[in-house]
Motif scaffolding. Structure first.
Motif, mmCIF file in Angstrom:
data_model
loop_
_atom_site.group_PDB
_atom_site.id
_atom_site.type_symbol
_atom_site.label_atom_id
_atom_site.label_comp_id
_atom_site.label_asym_id
_atom_site.label_seq_id
_atom_site.Cartn_x
_atom_site.Cartn_y
_atom_site.Cartn_z
ATOM 1 N N VAL A 64 0.853 -1.189 0.000
ATOM 2 C CA VAL A 64 0.000 0.000 0.000
ATOM 3 C C VAL A 64 0.891 1.242 0.000
ATOM 4 N N TRP A 65 0.654 2.132 -0.970
ATOM 5 C CA TRP A 65 1.331 3.429 -1.014
ATOM 6 C C TRP A 65 0.302 4.551 -0.932
ATOM 7 N N GLU A 66 0.635 5.641 -0.217
ATOM 8 C CA GLU A 66 -0.120 6.869 -0.424
ATOM 9 C C GLU A 66 0.203 7.346 -1.834
ATOM 10 N N ILE A 67 -0.801 7.693 -2.612
ATOM 11 C CA ILE A 67 -0.619 7.825 -4.057
ATOM 12 C C ILE A 67 0.317 8.965 -4.429
ATOM 13 N N GLN A 68 0.522 9.953 -3.547
ATOM 14 C CA GLN A 68 1.416 11.048 -3.876
ATOM 15 C C GLN A 68 2.808 10.856 -3.259
ATOM 16 N N ARG A 69 2.986 9.822 -2.411
ATOM 17 C CA ARG A 69 4.282 9.589 -1.759
ATOM 18 C C ARG A 69 4.921 8.351 -2.374
ATOM 19 N N LYS A 70 5.556 8.553 -3.515
ATOM 20 C CA LYS A 70 6.030 7.457 -4.344
ATOM 21 C C LYS A 70 7.138 6.630 -3.691
ATOM 22 N N ASP A 71 7.917 7.239 -2.805
ATOM 23 C CA ASP A 71 9.085 6.543 -2.260
ATOM 24 C C ASP A 71 8.822 5.899 -0.905
ATOM 25 N N GLN A 72 7.614 5.996 -0.421
ATOM 26 C CA GLN A 72 7.330 5.466 0.907
ATOM 27 C C GLN A 72 6.232 4.419 0.838
ATOM 28 N N LEU A 73 6.565 3.193 1.182
ATOM 29 C CA LEU A 73 5.586 2.114 1.285
ATOM 30 C C LEU A 73 4.899 2.254 2.633
ATOM 31 N N GLN A 74 3.620 2.638 2.623
ATOM 32 C CA GLN A 74 2.954 2.976 3.873
ATOM 33 C C GLN A 74 2.730 1.760 4.768
ATOM 34 N N GLN A 75 2.190 0.684 4.214
ATOM 35 C CA GLN A 75 1.907 -0.490 5.020
ATOM 36 C C GLN A 75 1.753 -1.709 4.132
ATOM 37 N N LYS A 76 1.677 -2.870 4.766
ATOM 38 C CA LYS A 76 1.446 -4.130 4.069
ATOM 39 C C LYS A 76 0.236 -4.814 4.684
ATOM 40 N N ILE A 77 -0.637 -5.319 3.825
ATOM 41 C CA ILE A 77 -1.789 -6.087 4.269
ATOM 42 C C ILE A 77 -1.448 -7.556 4.133
ATOM 43 N N VAL A 78 -1.295 -8.230 5.258
ATOM 44 C CA VAL A 78 -0.902 -9.641 5.249
ATOM 45 C C VAL A 78 -2.117 -10.511 4.963
ATOM 46 N N CYS A 79 -1.971 -11.457 4.033
ATOM 47 C CA CYS A 79 -3.057 -12.345 3.625
ATOM 48 C C CYS A 79 -2.695 -13.797 3.952
ATOM 49 N N PRO A 80 -3.697 -14.688 3.962
ATOM 50 C CA PRO A 80 -3.434 -16.088 4.312
ATOM 51 C C PRO A 80 -2.604 -16.847 3.279
ATOM 52 N N GLY A 81 -2.459 -16.311 2.092
ATOM 53 C CA GLY A 81 -1.703 -16.980 1.033
ATOM 54 C C GLY A 81 -1.357 -15.989 -0.063
ATOM 55 N N VAL A 82 -0.786 -16.510 -1.140
ATOM 56 C CA VAL A 82 -0.390 -15.665 -2.270
ATOM 57 C C VAL A 82 -1.635 -15.074 -2.924
ATOM 58 N N VAL A 83 -1.646 -13.769 -3.122
ATOM 59 C CA VAL A 83 -2.792 -13.081 -3.716
ATOM 60 C C VAL A 83 -2.721 -13.219 -5.232
ATOM 61 N N THR A 84 -3.787 -13.736 -5.831
ATOM 62 C CA THR A 84 -3.822 -13.965 -7.279
ATOM 63 C C THR A 84 -4.528 -12.857 -8.046
ATOM 64 N N CYS A 85 -5.359 -12.066 -7.376
ATOM 65 C CA CYS A 85 -6.047 -10.941 -8.020
ATOM 66 C C CYS A 85 -6.565 -10.014 -6.928
ATOM 67 N N LEU A 86 -6.800 -8.765 -7.315
ATOM 68 C CA LEU A 86 -7.161 -7.749 -6.329
ATOM 69 C C LEU A 86 -8.009 -6.681 -6.997
ATOM 70 N N THR A 87 -9.017 -6.169 -6.289
ATOM 71 C CA THR A 87 -9.824 -5.072 -6.809
ATOM 72 C C THR A 87 -10.414 -4.286 -5.647
ATOM 73 N N ALA A 88 -10.650 -2.988 -5.883
ATOM 74 C CA ALA A 88 -11.294 -2.115 -4.909
ATOM 75 C C ALA A 88 -12.613 -1.629 -5.488
#
Length: 418
Positions: A64-88
């Motif tokens: 997860v990045w704040e869209i205007q802060r290109k050099d800073q990775l804000q956080q990570k969302i840990v999932c139970p396994g490898v993520v194969t697809c994603l949508t909001a």
């Protein structure tokens, strides 16, 4: 220089310096780069116009990045396994991810995991919300594509199992769904009924598919690098057809040297962006079928999409209006944890759940039926009417007595000294 209205956001599997890159749609110049790992295919998403998300390639977390802060990775969302697809969801309220054969659905404002849906028999490969965020579509390696009602998925009745409908794919602006398959066909469905509207047979596997905004054309990316344009307004269009290039809107875009994995059309329907395993993203003029720009990458392209530039993408000092919470890894949090967190959760769809009729409501309903006795078409004439009235009066008295007994019992229970 004024900020662009539309940009191309891409990612590849080989870059060591950045994860995703933002290009100017018309000049092709690089505007922003987001650092940190590599993105998996079909996992690039923008949330509320304030956050850029993508699943780490081969890992069990979402960047997860704040869209205007290109050099800073804000956080990570840990999932139970490898993520194969994603949508909001377009309204920014929900986030859905495919993990193996299951779909995980989070509520963005609280970070709570609302549901884990396991209806696919093999890995989920694509997810897409409808424009109004009321449904989302999932497609998997099991040859199934399912349309889910969001209200039925997030309702509080945990004993109810949501029922999907058999459809598939990417969403069109007019409630149509397009599906691409390795069986060399592209199919167009009606979302509401699941009816098959069109099936086009090709002589190779189709890896990606999209509509133009007006749904005049269907664009299909082939495993040989060609992109096929299918006219949806042809007078000779039948439900089952084989693709043939002609002067009636069916054309071929030639330029890629390997399978085309992603397609996207600009808002005005004049430009087509395509990403390929030949490590390039190409921008095409749809009318002339000419490649007007080629953006070279360091590895096979995993994501390439044309999108409206968020308002604060190029404002370094801006910040998201609401920060993202920590996302839950567990489906049902305990009541103690929920109380300690002090969160207030407003859930959609509760008004759609049916409530059991109370005794007073039943009495009112029966009284209304009694008043309708005067209409002879309801109960008939003479003795039949009198008998029916007597039955209803007796039932009303019984219900009133039950209601009084319940009231007396409740009063005694509440006033009983402790």
């Amino acid at each position: 220089m004024a900020a662009p209205l539309e940009v191309i956001v891409t990612s590849d599997s080989g870059s060591q310096l950045w994860n995703s890159t933002v290009f100017d749609l018309h000049s092709g110049s690089s505007l922003l780069s987001y650092r940190g790992g590599n993105s998996s295919a079909r996992t690039l998403a923008v949330l509320r116009g304030e956050f850029l998300l993508s699943a780490q390639l081969g890992k069990n977390f979402i960047n997860v990045w704040e869209i205007q802060r290109k050099d800073q990775l804000q956080q990570k969302i840990v999932c139970p396994g490898v993520v194969t697809c994603l949508t909001a969801s377009p309204n920014g309220l929900f986030l859905a991810a495919g993990v193996a054969e299951a779909i995980y659905l989070w509520e963005v404002c609280t970070g709570k995991l609302l549901s884990v849906l396991s209806r696919h028999y093999q890995d989920v490969t694509c997810l897409k919300f409808t424009d109004d965020s009321s449904h989302f579509v999932s497609g998997g390696k099991d040859n199934l594509a399912l349309v889910w009602s969001l209200c039925s998925v997030i309702q509080l009745d945990l004993s109810h199992t949501p029922e999907p409908h058999l459809h598939c794919g990417l969403m069109g602006a007019q409630a149509r769904v397009a599906t691409a398959s390795l069986d060399q066909t592209v199919k167009v469905w009606e979302l509401s009924s699941g009816e098959l509207l069109l099936s086009v047979l090709f002589d190779m596997e189709i890896m990606s598919v999209t509509f133009d905004p007006c749904e005049y054309f269907l664009f299909c990316g082939g495993s040989d690098g060609n992109i096929f344009q299918v006219s949806l307004c042809s007078q000779s269009l039948s439900r089952d057809k084989s693709f043939q290039s002609d002067n009636d809107g069916n054309q071929v875009f030639k330029g890629h040297r390997n399978l085309v994995t992603c397609l996207s059309v600009s808002m005005d329907g004049t430009l087509l962006a395509s990403g390929s395993h030949d490590e390039t993203v190409r921008l095409w003029d749809i009318q002339s079928k000419q490649s007007i720009r080629c953006l070279t990458h360091k590895g096979p392209v995993t994501n390439a999409t044309i999108m409206a530039a968020p308002a604060n993408m190029f404002l370094p000092d801006s910040r998201p209006a609401v920060p993202l919470p920590r996302f839950s890894r567990h489906l049902h949090a305990s009541e103690v944890d929920a109380g300690e967190s002090g969160e207030v959760c407003v859930r959609l769809g509760l008004c759609t759940q049916e409530e059991e009729e109370t005794y007073l409501q039943k009495a009112d309903r029966l009284n209304s039926l009694m008043n309708a006795v005067t209409d002879k078409s309801v109960f008939g004439d003479g003795e039949n009417t009198k008998v029916r009235v007597a039955e209803l009066e007796e039932e009303v008295q019984t219900l009133k007595k039950i209601n009084k007994d319940l009231y007396d019992f409740s009063s005694q229970l509440l006033t009983k000294p402790t």
